[in-house]
Design an enzyme around this catalytic site. Structure first.
Site, PDB file in Angstrom:
ATOM      1  N   SER A 200       0.728  -5.326  -2.100  1.00 62.40           N
ATOM      2  CA  SER A 200       1.666  -6.008  -1.211  1.00 62.40           C
ATOM      3  C   SER A 200       2.085  -7.387  -1.677  1.00 62.40           C
ATOM      4  CB  SER A 200       1.071  -6.087   0.188  1.00 62.40           C
ATOM      5  OG  SER A 200      -0.234  -6.617   0.141  1.00 62.40           O
ATOM      6  N   HIS A 234       3.266  -0.048   1.721  1.00 64.36           N
ATOM      7  CA  HIS A 234       4.499  -0.657   1.196  1.00 64.36           C
ATOM      8  C   HIS A 234       5.324   0.310   0.363  1.00 64.36           C
ATOM      9  CE1 HIS A 234       4.194  -4.835   2.451  1.00 64.36           C
ATOM     10  NE2 HIS A 234       2.889  -4.654   2.375  1.00 64.36           N
ATOM     11  N   LYS A 263       6.797  -0.682   8.399  1.00 62.13           N
ATOM     12  CA  LYS A 263       7.466  -1.392   7.297  1.00 62.13           C
ATOM     13  C   LYS A 263       8.772  -0.643   6.991  1.00 62.13           C
ATOM     14  CE  LYS A 263       2.990  -3.038   5.572  1.00 62.13           C
ATOM     15  NZ  LYS A 263       2.870  -4.313   6.277  1.00 62.13           N
TER      16      LYS A 263
HETATM   17  C1  LIG Z   1      -1.332  -2.439   1.981  1.00 68.27           C
HETATM   18  C2  LIG Z   1      -1.307  -2.616   3.462  1.00 68.27           C
HETATM   19  N1  LIG Z   1      -2.099  -1.845   4.223  1.00 68.27           N
HETATM   20  C3  LIG Z   1      -2.119  -1.963   5.566  1.00 68.27           C
HETATM   21  C4  LIG Z   1      -1.319  -2.880   6.212  1.00 68.27           C
HETATM   22  C5  LIG Z   1      -1.353  -2.960   7.693  1.00 68.27           C
HETATM   23  O1  LIG Z   1      -0.229  -2.321   8.231  1.00 68.27           O
HETATM   24  P1  LIG Z   1      -0.030  -2.334   9.810  1.00 68.27           P
HETATM   25  O2  LIG Z   1       0.877  -3.482  10.109  1.00 68.27           O
HETATM   26  O3  LIG Z   1       0.563  -1.012  10.168  1.00 68.27           O
HETATM   27  O4  LIG Z   1      -1.379  -2.547  10.391  1.00 68.27           O
HETATM   28  C6  LIG Z   1      -0.480  -3.698   5.458  1.00 68.27           C
HETATM   29  C7  LIG Z   1       0.357  -4.722   6.131  1.00 68.27           C
HETATM   30  O5  LIG Z   1       0.229  -5.893   5.902  1.00 68.27           O
HETATM   31  C8  LIG Z   1      -0.476  -3.577   4.054  1.00 68.27           C
HETATM   32  O6  LIG Z   1       0.274  -4.376   3.311  1.00 68.27           O
END
Ligand SMILES: Cc1ncc(COP(=O)(O)O)c(C=O)c1O
Length: 419
Positions: A200, A234, A263
């Site tokens: 990310s 992502h 996202k």
């Molecule tokens: C790689 C990754 N996993 C999980 C999440 C968490 O996503 P959510 O907003 O659905 O909890 C994010 C968000 O920041 C992320 O970048």
């Protein structure tokens, strides 16, 4: 007086974060959005172009998602009422789970309130099961890429593993993963290899084909095998020719795939897709599913519409547009003298700065010119690896992109970042 002492410590800590230019709580309030193709956020009455959102395909303002959200809340109400094993599953949840499983070519899907909750669930459940009398042993080795997301790190922490049961392999280095598996032969019942699909902070796409091959090589050598768990929050609805993310880019599948509707899909909520037995067992063992509400019915309705839209001709055109915009932006910024922290082919474009104060100054200068970007600093990235994470949306027009690059150049020049 003791509580007063602690509040003093809390205030000092806040002051320390502010002084180091790494505080995160001074969030901007967006009052409204403009009606532009890539809606601008209105802050204190002024419009700001958004280059820091995960809404990669521009779906969160899409009329189809909004009406699906409205229709689902009209039909099912505004909240879930209770967790699903108590009050039952709304049809919109089961339809969404079937749709996302089909989208990823898997037997079954499971909806969570967030992908963070999904990662906590799958890691904890597969590390040791949920209760003392569970048949799932805790004799697990977890191997994790060093740049994995915080929700993976916290999921591993929840398992309360001994240091022998945890290994971190250097970022995207398959050989190092192979060495860890080799060293641990005969020591564990099962191994969980866990990685982000798209990282990310850098937009790098994990080479899942390499990991898949290594995992398969070692699978027979542990009594309960080696499992590849991929969090592609992502990647999904962002990269790959049809928006299937890192799996599509690398041509290999995870055993357990975690994603988010919050996202690229433009809605909210997390999910897991896998074989039926895995999903059935997660419904028995995931604390963040059993003891925590699902997303609202409206959100699930919007997510369902998003999955259908990404799979339509329109969705494929949006993915193609996003990829063309990313390529143009990257080339234009490099031509202007900027450097990126990684060679990303993804809508995340990490502008290299390397200093927290400079990153904050560039963010501020761009804000003054009408743009929202975010500086990323410690502890989200290592100290001295400060960057501005720029995120391109398929909704940005060519004019939006050109105006934004011009603003970066003028702000960059005023701060001596480019000449
Ligand atoms: C790689 C990754 N996993 C999980 C999440 C968490 O996503 P959510 O907003 O659905 O909890 C994010 C968000 O920041 C992320 O970048």
């Amino acid at each position: 007086m003791s509580r007063a002492n602690f509040t003093t410590v809390l205030q000092q800590e806040l002051d320390r974060l502010d002084a180091a230019a790494i505080s995160k709580r001074h969030e901007r309030t967006i009052e409204d959005f403009t009606a532009d193709p890539a809606p601008k956020g209105i802050i204190n009455g002024k419009p700001y172009g958004i280059f820091n959102s995960n809404d990669y395909l521009g779906l969160r303002h899409h009329a189809t998602l909004k009406s699906a959200d409205h229709a689902a809340s009209q039909k099912y109400g505004t909240g879930p009422g209770a967790v699903r094993f108590i009050s039952g599953s709304l049809r919109v949840y089961t339809e969404l789970e079937a749709a996302i499983a089909k989208f990823h070519g898997r037997q079954a899907g499971m909806l969570f309130s967030s992908a963070f909750a999904a990662n906590l669930a799958v890691l904890f459940s597969f590390i040791k099961g949920q209760s003392k009398d569970s048949l799932v042993s805790g004799n697990t080795l977890v191997v994790s890429d060093e740049l994995n997301h915080r929700s993976i790190i916290d999921g591993i922490r929840l398992g309360n593993l001994s240091s022998e049961q945890k290994a971190i392999f250097p970022h995207m280095q398959g050989d190092a993963l192979r060495a860890v598996l080799q060293e641990n032969l005969g020591k564990f019942d099962r191994v969980l290899v866990v990685t982000d699909g798209v990282f990310s902070m850098l937009g790098e796409i994990q080479n899942l084909a390499v990991l898949r091959k290594i995992v398969d090589e070692f699978d027979e050598q542990f009594p309960e095998g080696v499992w590849l768990i991929v969090d592609d929050c992502h990647g999904v609805a962002a990269c790959g020719a049809t928006g299937r993310g890192a799996e599509e880019v690398s041509g290999a599948q995870a055993d357990i795939l975690v994603g988010t509707f919050g996202k690229g899909f433009g809605a909210d909520g997390g999910y897991i897709v896998a074989d039926q037995v895995v999903i059935d067992s997660l419904r028995e063992s995931s604390a963040t599913y059993i003891y925590s509400n699902s997303v609202s019915p409206g959100t699930a309705g919007a997510a369902l519409a998003a999955v259908q839209l990404v799979d339509s001709t329109e969705g494929k055109a949006l993915v193609a547009k996003s990829q063309a915009s990313v390529a143009w932006f990257k080339q234009a910024m490099q031509a202007a003298g900027f450097t990126f922290a990684a060679d990303s082919q993804h809508p995340i474009q990490p502008l290299w700065i390397g200093d927290a104060a400079k990153a904050q100054a560039l963010t501020k200068a761009l804000f003054e010119q009408g743009y929202m970007v975010t500086s990323i600093n410690y502890p989200v990235v290592a100290a001295g690896k400060d960057e501005i994470r720029i995120q391109i949306s398929a909704a940005h027009t060519q004019e939006d992109l050109e105006a934004f690059v011009a603003a970066c150049v003028s702000a960059g020049k005023s701060l001596g970042l480019v000449s």
